[in-house]
Design a protein around this motif. Structure first.
Motif, PDB file in Angstrom:
ATOM      1  N   PHE A 170     -52.407 -43.354   6.246  1.00  0.00           N
ATOM      2  CA  PHE A 170     -52.299 -42.916   4.854  1.00  0.00           C
ATOM      3  C   PHE A 170     -51.492 -41.625   4.752  1.00  0.00           C
ATOM      4  N   PHE A 171     -51.814 -40.662   5.616  1.00  0.00           N
ATOM      5  CA  PHE A 171     -51.126 -39.373   5.566  1.00  0.00           C
ATOM      6  C   PHE A 171     -49.646 -39.540   5.906  1.00  0.00           C
ATOM      7  N   ALA A 172     -49.358 -40.344   6.937  1.00  0.00           N
ATOM      8  CA  ALA A 172     -47.976 -40.537   7.359  1.00  0.00           C
ATOM      9  C   ALA A 172     -47.167 -41.236   6.279  1.00  0.00           C
ATOM     10  N   PHE A 173     -47.709 -42.301   5.697  1.00  0.00           N
ATOM     11  CA  PHE A 173     -46.977 -43.024   4.664  1.00  0.00           C
ATOM     12  C   PHE A 173     -46.867 -42.192   3.396  1.00  0.00           C
ATOM     13  N   GLY A 174     -47.909 -41.435   3.071  1.00  0.00           N
ATOM     14  CA  GLY A 174     -47.835 -40.564   1.909  1.00  0.00           C
ATOM     15  C   GLY A 174     -46.727 -39.538   2.059  1.00  0.00           C
ATOM     16  N   LEU A 175     -46.598 -38.956   3.242  1.00  0.00           N
ATOM     17  CA  LEU A 175     -45.524 -37.985   3.478  1.00  0.00           C
ATOM     18  C   LEU A 175     -44.152 -38.647   3.471  1.00  0.00           C
ATOM     19  N   CYS A 176     -44.048 -39.810   4.082  1.00  0.00           N
ATOM     20  CA  CYS A 176     -42.751 -40.489   4.126  1.00  0.00           C
ATOM     21  C   CYS A 176     -42.272 -40.873   2.726  1.00  0.00           C
ATOM     22  N   PHE A 177     -43.193 -41.130   1.829  1.00  0.00           N
ATOM     23  CA  PHE A 177     -42.803 -41.490   0.467  1.00  0.00           C
ATOM     24  C   PHE A 177     -42.380 -40.268  -0.346  1.00  0.00           C
ATOM     25  N   GLU A 178     -42.458 -39.085   0.249  1.00  0.00           N
ATOM     26  CA  GLU A 178     -42.008 -37.875  -0.446  1.00  0.00           C
ATOM     27  C   GLU A 178     -40.509 -37.631  -0.267  1.00  0.00           C
ATOM     28  N   VAL A 179     -39.786 -38.616   0.225  1.00  0.00           N
ATOM     29  CA  VAL A 179     -38.344 -38.449   0.471  1.00  0.00           C
ATOM     30  C   VAL A 179     -37.591 -37.986  -0.778  1.00  0.00           C
ATOM     31  N   PRO A 180     -37.792 -38.583  -1.958  1.00  0.00           N
ATOM     32  CA  PRO A 180     -37.041 -38.102  -3.129  1.00  0.00           C
ATOM     33  C   PRO A 180     -37.309 -36.635  -3.451  1.00  0.00           C
ATOM     34  N   VAL A 181     -38.550 -36.207  -3.320  1.00  0.00           N
ATOM     35  CA  VAL A 181     -38.887 -34.809  -3.589  1.00  0.00           C
ATOM     36  C   VAL A 181     -38.182 -33.899  -2.593  1.00  0.00           C
ATOM     37  N   ALA A 182     -38.187 -34.285  -1.323  1.00  0.00           N
ATOM     38  CA  ALA A 182     -37.515 -33.474  -0.307  1.00  0.00           C
ATOM     39  C   ALA A 182     -36.014 -33.394  -0.571  1.00  0.00           C
ATOM     40  N   VAL A 183     -35.418 -34.499  -0.984  1.00  0.00           N
ATOM     41  CA  VAL A 183     -33.977 -34.509  -1.265  1.00  0.00           C
ATOM     42  C   VAL A 183     -33.649 -33.570  -2.422  1.00  0.00           C
ATOM     43  N   VAL A 184     -34.447 -33.614  -3.486  1.00  0.00           N
ATOM     44  CA  VAL A 184     -34.202 -32.748  -4.643  1.00  0.00           C
ATOM     45  C   VAL A 184     -34.365 -31.276  -4.266  1.00  0.00           C
ATOM     46  N   ILE A 185     -35.380 -30.966  -3.475  1.00  0.00           N
ATOM     47  CA  ILE A 185     -35.600 -29.571  -3.072  1.00  0.00           C
ATOM     48  C   ILE A 185     -34.437 -29.074  -2.226  1.00  0.00           C
ATOM     49  N   LEU A 186     -33.980 -29.878  -1.290  1.00  0.00           N
ATOM     50  CA  LEU A 186     -32.842 -29.469  -0.453  1.00  0.00           C
ATOM     51  C   LEU A 186     -31.597 -29.226  -1.295  1.00  0.00           C
ATOM     52  N   ALA A 187     -31.390 -30.073  -2.305  1.00  0.00           N
ATOM     53  CA  ALA A 187     -30.235 -29.877  -3.175  1.00  0.00           C
ATOM     54  C   ALA A 187     -30.423 -28.663  -4.081  1.00  0.00           C
ATOM     55  N   ALA A 188     -31.653 -28.430  -4.523  1.00  0.00           N
ATOM     56  CA  ALA A 188     -31.911 -27.318  -5.439  1.00  0.00           C
ATOM     57  C   ALA A 188     -31.697 -25.969  -4.774  1.00  0.00           C
ATOM     58  N   ILE A 189     -32.001 -25.863  -3.487  1.00  0.00           N
ATOM     59  CA  ILE A 189     -31.840 -24.572  -2.811  1.00  0.00           C
ATOM     60  C   ILE A 189     -30.463 -24.441  -2.163  1.00  0.00           C
ATOM     61  N   GLY A 190     -29.623 -25.434  -2.383  1.00  0.00           N
ATOM     62  CA  GLY A 190     -28.225 -25.313  -1.966  1.00  0.00           C
ATOM     63  C   GLY A 190     -27.908 -25.747  -0.558  1.00  0.00           C
ATOM     64  N   ILE A 191     -28.846 -26.379   0.139  1.00  0.00           N
ATOM     65  CA  ILE A 191     -28.570 -26.819   1.509  1.00  0.00           C
ATOM     66  C   ILE A 191     -27.612 -28.000   1.520  1.00  0.00           C
ATOM     67  N   VAL A 192     -27.780 -28.910   0.567  1.00  0.00           N
ATOM     68  CA  VAL A 192     -26.896 -30.073   0.461  1.00  0.00           C
ATOM     69  C   VAL A 192     -26.503 -30.250  -0.994  1.00  0.00           C
ATOM     70  N   ASN A 193     -25.439 -31.001  -1.217  1.00  0.00           N
ATOM     71  CA  ASN A 193     -25.085 -31.409  -2.569  1.00  0.00           C
ATOM     72  C   ASN A 193     -25.003 -32.924  -2.620  1.00  0.00           C
ATOM     73  N   LEU A 194     -24.712 -33.448  -3.817  1.00  0.00           N
ATOM     74  CA  LEU A 194     -24.745 -34.894  -3.992  1.00  0.00           C
ATOM     75  C   LEU A 194     -23.711 -35.607  -3.131  1.00  0.00           C
ATOM     76  N   GLU A 195     -22.546 -35.025  -2.986  1.00  0.00           N
ATOM     77  CA  GLU A 195     -21.510 -35.651  -2.152  1.00  0.00           C
ATOM     78  C   GLU A 195     -21.950 -35.714  -0.692  1.00  0.00           C
ATOM     79  N   GLN A 196     -22.570 -34.654  -0.197  1.00  0.00           N
ATOM     80  CA  GLN A 196     -23.062 -34.657   1.181  1.00  0.00           C
ATOM     81  C   GLN A 196     -24.184 -35.676   1.365  1.00  0.00           C
ATOM     82  N   LEU A 197     -25.038 -35.805   0.357  1.00  0.00           N
ATOM     83  CA  LEU A 197     -26.109 -36.804   0.430  1.00  0.00           C
ATOM     84  C   LEU A 197     -25.540 -38.211   0.511  1.00  0.00           C
TER      85      LEU A 197
END
Length: 254
Positions: A170-197
């Motif tokens: 449950f914990f592993a799948f719950g964390l793995c399903f957080e991919v969209p949130v992680a992607v948005v956070i990385l883009a929000a703090i400037g680590i990646v942009n949409l083209e790099q994604l």
């Protein structure tokens, strides 16, 4: 007669810190009380909860096989542990709300605008990952494990080990399903942009299958059932970057 001492910046800082600590304690107490109240309501149903949790395995065991308890106190302690986990699971919205109510006054308006949907999405995706594991992945995994059990070996799983395994899934799948949130956070703090994604999509697919192979039980079905949703969630994360972030942060949309 001596004049009264004036409060300086250090006194104001101490008072502000003290008030924040008092508020933090209050928020934590509310969250703990919520968990305890839910736990108290679930304890009478602890055995029923465990029976529901064990259903994906029990329904696929050979005739006459069943779960066992290898420790004296396991039949009593293990359902209580499950009730506590369930209380945390049910109380998570209140816990997150108390955390948000504590930190939100210190955020800027644009940060609040981004944080609110991310918190809601994080909760929803975690619950979705747990449900996905329970209803789809675990039955497929147990079907495979019971099918490959060697002849002469009777599959009789300990109830505590089963609970630990399912909670880990449950914990592993719950964390793995957080991919969209992680992607948005990385883009929000400037680590990646949409083209790099977009350019990194192939690496994300490889990473998804590698993570799925590491987390899931040793059958190809479970691995695929985790890897494919992670790839789709990565695509959803890129859409969220376009929708939630300013074009300067999101990068070129091409």
């Amino acid at each position: 007669m001596a004049a009264p001492e004036l409060e300086g910046p250090e006194d104001d800082l101490e008072q502000g810190l003290f008030s924040h600590l008092i508020e933090l304690r209050s928020r934590l107490l509310r969250a703990i009380i919520t968990v305890l109240v839910v736990l108290g309501a679930l304890i009478p149903f602890a055995n029923r909860l465990y029976a529901e949790l064990a259903a994906p395995l029990v329904s696929r065991l050979p005739e006459g096989a069943h779960l066992i308890a290898t420790e004296v106190a396991s039949p009593f302690v293990t359902p209580l542990k499950l009730a506590f986990y369930a209380a945390l699971f049910i109380s998570m919205p209140m816990i997150v709300y108390q955390l948000w109510a504590f930190v939100s006054p210190g955020l800027y308006r644009n940060e609040k605008r981004l944080a609110r949907p991310l918190l809601v999405a994080a909760l929803f995706l975690f619950y979705l990952g747990c449900a996905f594991a329970y209803f789809l992945v675990l039955p497929a995994a147990f079907r495979f494990l019971t099918a490959v059990t060697p002849a002469g070996v009777e599959m009789m799983t300990d109830i505590t080990h089963y609970l630990d395994f399912v909670m880990l899934m449950f914990f592993a799948f719950g964390l793995c399903f957080e991919v969209p949130v992680a992607v948005v956070i990385l883009a929000a703090i400037g680590i990646v942009n949409l083209e790099q994604l977009r350019n990194g999509r192939r690496y994300a697919i490889v990473g998804a299958f590698a993570i799925a192979a590491f987390i899931t039980p040793p059958d190809i079905t479970s691995m695929i059932m985790l890897a494919i949703p992670m790839c789709l969630l990565y695509e959803l994360g890129m859409l969220a970057v376009r929708w939630l972030l300013h074009p300067a942060k999101a990068g070129k949309t091409a």
